[in-house]
Design an enzyme around this catalytic site. Structure first.
Site, PDB file in Angstrom:
ATOM      1  N   ASN A  78      29.313  53.559  78.549  1.00  0.00           N
ATOM      2  CA  ASN A  78      28.893  52.813  77.363  1.00  0.00           C
ATOM      3  C   ASN A  78      30.116  52.523  76.499  1.00  0.00           C
ATOM      4  OD1 ASN A  78      26.105  52.904  78.015  1.00  0.00           O
ATOM      5  ND2 ASN A  78      26.003  55.009  77.299  1.00  0.00           N
ATOM      6  N   HIS A 132      34.257  58.249  78.405  1.00  0.00           N
ATOM      7  CA  HIS A 132      33.596  59.115  79.385  1.00  0.00           C
ATOM      8  C   HIS A 132      32.777  58.265  80.337  1.00  0.00           C
ATOM      9  CE1 HIS A 132      31.118  58.678  75.766  1.00  0.00           C
ATOM     10  NE2 HIS A 132      30.054  58.713  76.569  1.00  0.00           N
ATOM     11  N   HIS A 180      29.329  58.493  82.636  1.00  0.00           N
ATOM     12  CA  HIS A 180      28.098  59.215  82.970  1.00  0.00           C
ATOM     13  C   HIS A 180      27.864  59.079  84.476  1.00  0.00           C
ATOM     14  CE1 HIS A 180      26.346  59.295  78.758  1.00  0.00           C
ATOM     15  NE2 HIS A 180      27.176  58.296  78.626  1.00  0.00           N
TER      16      HIS A 180
HETATM   17  P1  AMP Z   1      27.438  58.025  74.949  1.00  0.00           P
HETATM   18  O1  AMP Z   1      26.177  57.902  74.127  1.00  0.00           O
HETATM   19  O2  AMP Z   1      27.535  57.071  76.095  1.00  0.00           O
HETATM   20  O3  AMP Z   1      28.659  58.015  74.052  1.00  0.00           O
HETATM   21  O4  AMP Z   1      27.363  59.451  75.641  1.00  0.00           O
HETATM   22  C1  AMP Z   1      27.650  60.646  74.980  1.00  0.00           C
HETATM   23  C2  AMP Z   1      26.968  61.739  75.740  1.00  0.00           C
HETATM   24  O5  AMP Z   1      27.510  62.977  75.334  1.00  0.00           O
HETATM   25  C3  AMP Z   1      25.444  61.815  75.478  1.00  0.00           C
HETATM   26  O6  AMP Z   1      24.752  61.617  76.711  1.00  0.00           O
HETATM   27  C4  AMP Z   1      25.256  63.222  74.929  1.00  0.00           C
HETATM   28  O7  AMP Z   1      24.075  63.827  75.390  1.00  0.00           O
HETATM   29  C5  AMP Z   1      26.489  63.938  75.449  1.00  0.00           C
HETATM   30  N1  AMP Z   1      26.918  65.106  74.689  1.00  0.00           N
HETATM   31  C6  AMP Z   1      27.107  65.189  73.342  1.00  0.00           C
HETATM   32  N2  AMP Z   1      27.499  66.435  73.002  1.00  0.00           N
HETATM   33  C7  AMP Z   1      27.572  67.147  74.162  1.00  0.00           C
HETATM   34  C8  AMP Z   1      27.905  68.498  74.470  1.00  0.00           C
HETATM   35  N3  AMP Z   1      28.264  69.386  73.535  1.00  0.00           N
HETATM   36  N4  AMP Z   1      27.861  68.895  75.763  1.00  0.00           N
HETATM   37  C9  AMP Z   1      27.504  68.015  76.729  1.00  0.00           C
HETATM   38  N5  AMP Z   1      27.173  66.729  76.492  1.00  0.00           N
HETATM   39  C10 AMP Z   1      27.195  66.297  75.229  1.00  0.00           C
END
Ligand code: AMP
Length: 109
Positions: free
Chosen positions: A82, A95, A97
C-alpha cells in the site's frame, strides 16, 4: 524520517517472532491478520514507501516475500504494498504484505 512502529520493532523495543532476518530486511506476522497467512516483510532502512526505496532493496524484499510465500502458501499467495493515503498506507515505513492460506478475492476493496 518519522519514528514508526516498524522502527521500534527493528530496534527490538516491540517483541515479534521473526520468520526471516538478513542484513537487508526482516519478516514477521502482521498483528491484525487479514488471511490465515499474513506476514510483513520490511527493509531495515526506513524508506517511507516503495517510491523512496532503491531498486536493489525492492528486489531483495520482493524476493524474500516470494520465497516465504512459496514456503508458507502452497496454494498461492498475494504480495501487496500500500502506498499513500488512497491505498490506506498506515505505517510510513515501506513494507510488503504477504497474504495467503485461503482463496483471495479480486478486485480488492
Ligand atoms: P499498511 O496499512 O499497508 O501500512 O500496513 C500496516 C500493517 O502493519 C497493518 O496490516 C497492521 O496490522 C500492521 N501492524 C501495525 N503494528 C504492528 C505490530 N506491532 N506488529 C505487527 N504488525 C503490525
Amino acid at each position: 524520517m518519522a519514528d514508526t512502529i516498524f522502527a521500534r520493532i527493528l530496534r527490538g523495543e516491540i517483541p515479534v517472532s521473526f520468520l526471516h532476518q538478513d542484513e537487508v530486511c526482516v519478516a514477521f506476522p502482521d498483528n491484525s491478520p487479514q488471511a490465515p497467512i499474513h506476514v510483513l516483510v520490511i527493509p531495515r532502512q526506513p524508506f517511507e514507501d516503495i517510491i523512496e526505496a532503491d531498486d536493489e532493496t525492492i528486489g531483495h524484499v520482493l524476493n524474500v516475500a516470494a520465497t516465504l510465500g512459496e514456503k508458507l502458501c502452497p496454494g498461492g499467495f498475494r504480495l501487496v504494498t500500500n502506498t499513500g493515503r488512497d491505498a490506506g498506507q498506515s505505517v510510513q515505513h515501506w513494507h510488503v504484505h504477504l497474504l495467503g492460506g485461503r482463496e483471495l478475492s479480486w478486485p480488492p476493496g
